[in-house]
Scaffold this motif. Structure first.
Motif, PDB file in Angstrom:
ATOM      1  N   LYS A  42       0.860  -1.187   0.000  1.00 52.92           N
ATOM      2  CA  LYS A  42       0.000   0.000   0.000  1.00 52.92           C
ATOM      3  C   LYS A  42       0.896   1.238   0.000  1.00 52.92           C
ATOM      4  CE  LYS A  42      -4.236  -1.716   0.912  1.00 52.92           C
ATOM      5  NZ  LYS A  42      -5.487  -1.326   0.316  1.00 52.92           N
ATOM      6  N   SER A  72      -8.032   2.608  -3.314  1.00 49.32           N
ATOM      7  CA  SER A  72      -7.924   1.352  -2.564  1.00 49.32           C
ATOM      8  C   SER A  72      -6.469   0.914  -2.381  1.00 49.32           C
ATOM      9  CB  SER A  72      -8.725   0.243  -3.251  1.00 49.32           C
ATOM     10  OG  SER A  72      -8.182  -0.019  -4.526  1.00 49.32           O
ATOM     11  N   ASN A  76      -1.754   4.171   5.287  1.00 49.80           N
ATOM     12  CA  ASN A  76      -1.823   5.248   6.282  1.00 49.80           C
ATOM     13  C   ASN A  76      -1.373   6.582   5.699  1.00 49.80           C
ATOM     14  OD1 ASN A  76      -2.687   3.414   8.164  1.00 49.80           O
ATOM     15  ND2 ASN A  76      -0.657   3.056   9.000  1.00 49.80           N
ATOM     16  N   ASP A  94     -10.223  10.211   5.849  1.00 53.46           N
ATOM     17  CA  ASP A  94     -10.342   9.013   6.675  1.00 53.46           C
ATOM     18  C   ASP A  94     -11.714   8.365   6.486  1.00 53.46           C
ATOM     19  OD1 ASP A  94      -9.273   7.205   8.662  1.00 53.46           O
ATOM     20  OD2 ASP A  94     -10.608   8.152  10.120  1.00 53.46           O
ATOM     21  N   THR A  97     -12.018   6.520   2.899  1.00 52.17           N
ATOM     22  CA  THR A  97     -11.040   5.492   2.527  1.00 52.17           C
ATOM     23  C   THR A  97     -10.944   4.438   3.617  1.00 52.17           C
ATOM     24  OG1 THR A  97      -9.140   6.530   3.605  1.00 52.17           O
ATOM     25  CG2 THR A  97      -9.623   7.234   1.350  1.00 52.17           C
ATOM     26  N   ASP A  98     -10.300   3.332   3.281  1.00 56.78           N
ATOM     27  CA  ASP A  98      -9.996   2.305   4.276  1.00 56.78           C
ATOM     28  C   ASP A  98      -8.697   2.620   5.005  1.00 56.78           C
ATOM     29  OD1 ASP A  98     -12.258   0.848   3.599  1.00 56.78           O
ATOM     30  OD2 ASP A  98     -11.208  -0.318   2.070  1.00 56.78           O
ATOM     31  N   SER A  99      -8.067   3.704   4.635  1.00 60.71           N
ATOM     32  CA  SER A  99      -6.797   4.112   5.220  1.00 60.71           C
ATOM     33  C   SER A  99      -7.023   4.711   6.607  1.00 60.71           C
ATOM     34  CB  SER A  99      -6.129   5.174   4.352  1.00 60.71           C
ATOM     35  OG  SER A  99      -5.996   4.719   3.035  1.00 60.71           O
ATOM     36  N   GLU A 100      -5.989   4.662   7.426  1.00 56.75           N
ATOM     37  CA  GLU A 100      -6.013   5.423   8.669  1.00 56.75           C
ATOM     38  C   GLU A 100      -5.339   6.754   8.377  1.00 56.75           C
ATOM     39  OE1 GLU A 100      -4.984   5.191  13.422  1.00 56.75           O
ATOM     40  OE2 GLU A 100      -4.392   3.521  12.132  1.00 56.75           O
TER      41      GLU A 100
END
Length: 118
Positions: A42, A72, A76, A94, A97-100
């Motif tokens: 990622k 996707s 982070n 945040d 997305t699925d990101s932190e």
């Protein structure tokens, strides 16, 4: 203007952004993103904002194209900036997305770098 920062973490793109971001600035990200994705990792980001004035119209559209095709693929993100809207932008990112995604004030840049592993 975007200035890329040195990092030893291979899947991290670290930048300082000043003033207004153009299409040419955004286009510099794409080869870096592709290179990281070729390693099956990622893409993580460290973004430090100084006197950030937003995007010109072409830069905005170029950013949307890249983000929509890779959202996707993002991991982070540490967003460092001193304005309240920088914090809101981090919260919105945040949420979508699925990101932190974490916001840090400019005085907390050392904590941001530690958190992202820079």
């Amino acid at each position: 203007m975007i200035e890329f920062l040195d990092t030893k973490k291979e899947n991290l793109i670290a930048v300082e952004i000043r003033g207004k971001v153009s299409k040419e600035d955004i286009q510099k990200f794409h080869p870096l993103i592709q290179h990281i994705l070729n390693t099956n990792e990622k893409v993580e980001f460290y973004i430090e904002l100084h006197d950030f004035k937003g995007y010109d119209l072409e830069g905005f559209w170029e950013g949307l194209k890249i983000d929509s095709s890779h959202i996707s693929d993002y991991g982070n993100m540490a967003i460092v900036g001193g304005k309240k809207w920088h914090e809101w932008a981090a919260e919105a990112t945040d949420f979508f997305t699925d990101s932190e995604v974490k916001h840090f004030d400019l005085e907390e840049r050392a904590s941001a770098k530690k958190w992202i592993g820079m």
